[in-house]
Motif scaffolding. Structure first.
Motif, PDB file in Angstrom:
ATOM      1  N   PRO A 248       0.953  -1.368  -0.002  1.00 53.17           N
ATOM      2  CA  PRO A 248       0.229  -0.028  -0.040  1.00 53.17           C
ATOM      3  C   PRO A 248       0.812   1.721  -0.097  1.00 53.17           C
ATOM      4  O   PRO A 248       2.397   1.547   0.475  1.00 53.17           O
ATOM      5  CB  PRO A 248      -0.819  -0.246   1.212  1.00 53.17           C
ATOM      6  CG  PRO A 248      -0.150  -0.832   1.716  1.00 53.17           C
ATOM      7  CD  PRO A 248       1.453  -1.489   1.215  1.00 53.17           C
ATOM      8  N   ALA A 249       0.725   2.056  -0.119  1.00 56.02           N
ATOM      9  CA  ALA A 249       0.697   4.492   0.171  1.00 56.02           C
ATOM     10  C   ALA A 249       1.549   4.032   1.513  1.00 56.02           C
ATOM     11  O   ALA A 249       2.398   4.406   1.835  1.00 56.02           O
ATOM     12  CB  ALA A 249       0.472   4.587  -0.736  1.00 56.02           C
ATOM     13  N   TYR A 250       0.532   3.583   1.721  1.00 57.39           N
ATOM     14  CA  TYR A 250       1.131   3.807   3.950  1.00 57.39           C
ATOM     15  C   TYR A 250       0.387   2.600   4.159  1.00 57.39           C
ATOM     16  O   TYR A 250      -0.913   2.159   3.914  1.00 57.39           O
ATOM     17  CB  TYR A 250       0.264   5.350   4.415  1.00 57.39           C
ATOM     18  CG  TYR A 250       1.097   6.524   3.293  1.00 57.39           C
ATOM     19  CD1 TYR A 250       2.107   6.563   3.856  1.00 57.39           C
ATOM     20  CD2 TYR A 250      -0.314   6.597   2.394  1.00 57.39           C
ATOM     21  CE1 TYR A 250       2.262   8.345   2.992  1.00 57.39           C
ATOM     22  CE2 TYR A 250       0.126   7.802   1.859  1.00 57.39           C
ATOM     23  CZ  TYR A 250       1.348   9.083   2.056  1.00 57.39           C
ATOM     24  OH  TYR A 250       1.892   9.580   1.086  1.00 57.39           O
ATOM     25  N   GLY A 251       0.827   2.607   4.866  1.00 59.08           N
ATOM     26  CA  GLY A 251       0.189   1.395   6.208  1.00 59.08           C
ATOM     27  C   GLY A 251       1.197   1.148   7.203  1.00 59.08           C
ATOM     28  O   GLY A 251       2.238   1.454   7.589  1.00 59.08           O
ATOM     29  N   ARG A 252       0.611  -0.294   9.177  1.00 60.88           N
ATOM     30  CA  ARG A 252       1.260   0.105  10.045  1.00 60.88           C
ATOM     31  C   ARG A 252       1.479  -1.221  10.113  1.00 60.88           C
ATOM     32  O   ARG A 252       0.508  -2.128   9.620  1.00 60.88           O
ATOM     33  CB  ARG A 252       0.309   0.458  11.254  1.00 60.88           C
ATOM     34  CG  ARG A 252       0.449   2.317  10.617  1.00 60.88           C
ATOM     35  CD  ARG A 252       1.153   2.630  11.728  1.00 60.88           C
ATOM     36  NE  ARG A 252       1.922   4.382  11.347  1.00 60.88           N
ATOM     37  CZ  ARG A 252       1.966   4.763  12.430  1.00 60.88           C
ATOM     38  NH1 ARG A 252       3.593   4.029  12.744  1.00 60.88           N
ATOM     39  NH2 ARG A 252       2.248   6.593  12.418  1.00 60.88           N
ATOM     40  N   GLY A 253       2.653  -2.222  10.997  1.00 61.10           N
ATOM     41  CA  GLY A 253       2.315  -3.641  11.337  1.00 61.10           C
ATOM     42  C   GLY A 253       1.857  -3.550  12.651  1.00 61.10           C
ATOM     43  O   GLY A 253       0.970  -2.552  13.046  1.00 61.10           O
ATOM     44  N   PRO A 254       1.934  -5.137  12.182  1.00 58.87           N
ATOM     45  CA  PRO A 254       1.104  -5.269  13.993  1.00 58.87           C
ATOM     46  C   PRO A 254       1.671  -4.467  15.057  1.00 58.87           C
ATOM     47  O   PRO A 254       1.005  -5.073  16.169  1.00 58.87           O
ATOM     48  CB  PRO A 254       1.355  -7.126  14.146  1.00 58.87           C
ATOM     49  CG  PRO A 254       2.616  -6.894  12.801  1.00 58.87           C
ATOM     50  CD  PRO A 254       2.624  -5.991  12.616  1.00 58.87           C
ATOM     51  N   ASP A 255       2.642  -4.187  15.166  1.00 55.42           N
ATOM     52  CA  ASP A 255       3.313  -3.576  16.203  1.00 55.42           C
ATOM     53  C   ASP A 255       3.774  -2.267  16.619  1.00 55.42           C
ATOM     54  O   ASP A 255       4.421  -1.033  16.950  1.00 55.42           O
ATOM     55  CB  ASP A 255       5.367  -4.527  16.448  1.00 55.42           C
ATOM     56  CG  ASP A 255       5.131  -5.087  16.760  1.00 55.42           C
ATOM     57  OD1 ASP A 255       4.205  -5.496  17.645  1.00 55.42           O
ATOM     58  OD2 ASP A 255       5.743  -6.450  16.648  1.00 55.42           O
ATOM     59  N   GLY A 256       3.371  -1.238  15.116  1.00 56.85           N
ATOM     60  CA  GLY A 256       3.267  -0.292  14.810  1.00 56.85           C
ATOM     61  C   GLY A 256       4.237   0.466  14.422  1.00 56.85           C
ATOM     62  O   GLY A 256       4.171   1.821  13.782  1.00 56.85           O
TER      63      GLY A 256
END
Length: 298
Positions: free
Chosen positions: A209-217
């Protein structure tokens, strides 16, 4: 390497899906038995059907929250379910997807990706490897994962959101498949660890994606991290029997940028293709839905 011609690809076998009309920053689509009306920032042209026809035909309409580009709510007509199933059948694939009305306008499938599912199936079938290892990064609800599994691959599916992994498992089971390896993790972290372990894959699929977050932020910003990710992916892609697919939906990335990124990281020279994925509506208007780059040893 000859890859100067930019290709425009659209699915040829997606019988259960249809883009009916597009325009006015919206799209009208048929998913199996139901017609949905959703925002589409790329559809800057005029609609071909009237607003009244759109309203009459749609079983559900996504209304964006004020000030939001993605989040909102679905306004549904009587008889429209919260979830339903839709097939994708070709001579080589018999897949079933669970669809649902999410609060971010998505329904669990990106129909333009069907072209890549066919590519995956074809390349796995040609590999002189008994059970090729395939890694699907930013894997969402797993269309590419179940296509690879159906073709006989040993599949590792990586996504940072647990609920999406559960959705992917539903798609696997609905398609009468099993034994996909599910990993809830930040994609870049996972790939770096695979480099250290010395693990090698014959197929790698990336749909960042253009932006995102992993499971730990963990923060993911496409422009800042895609080059680093591709360099690490190059370390774990088999040098003899391989395929790679890179999709990008960021409106700021052209297919030429994607070509340069891939050429800088990968030494593989065979069968390169790059360009745009699109869907064509009933009035022959082409809706662009991302750029791609892919290559394979066979």
């Amino acid at each position: 390497m000859k890859s100067e011609t930019i290709q425009l690809l659209t699915p040829q076998n997606w019988k259960a899906y249809q883009l009916i009309d597009s325009g006015g920053f919206e799209k009208l689509e048929k998913f199996g038995d139901f017609i949905l009306r959703r925002p589409e920032p790329q559809a800057a042209w005029d609609k071909s059907l009237t607003d009244e026809e759109w309203q009459n035909r749609a079983n559900a309409y996504f209304k964006k929250d004020k000030g939001s580009q993605e989040k909102g709510e679905w306004l549904v007509k009587k008889g429209m379910p919260d979830r339903w199933y839709m097939p994708y059948k070709t001579e080589s694939l018999d897949l079933t997807f669970k669809l649902a009305l999410s609060s971010f306008k998505h329904v669990g499938i990106f129909p333009e990706q069907a072209n890549n599912w066919d590519f995956i199936t074809e390349k796995i079938a040609k590999m002189p490897v008994k059970q090729p290892k395939v890694l699907n990064l930013f894997a969402y609800t797993g269309g590419a994962s179940i296509a690879a599994k159906s073709a006989g691959a040993d599949v590792t599916h990586v996504d940072s959101i647990k609920q999406v992994i559960s959705w992917s498992r539903d798609n696997m089971e609905a398609s009468k498949l099993d034994n996909i390896r599910w990993v809830v993790e930040d994609a870049l972290k996972f790939v770096k660890r695979e480099v250290k372990r010395g693990n090698i894959y014959q197929g790698i699929i990336l749909d960042p994606p253009a932006y995102g977050r992993g499971p730990d932020g963990e923060k993911w910003v496409l422009e800042e991290q895609i080059n680093e990710l591709l360099k690490n992916v190059a370390e774990i892609l088999d040098k003899e029997n391989y395929f790679l697919i890179l999709n990008m939906y960021s409106m700021g990335f052209s297919s030429l940028i994607v070509e340069n990124l891939v050429k800088c990281s990968f030494s593989q020279k065979l069968n390169h293709e790059f360009g745009e994925l699109y869907l064509q509506d009933e009035f022959r208007k082409k809706l662009p839905l991302g750029v791609f780059y892919r290559f394979a040893s066979q």
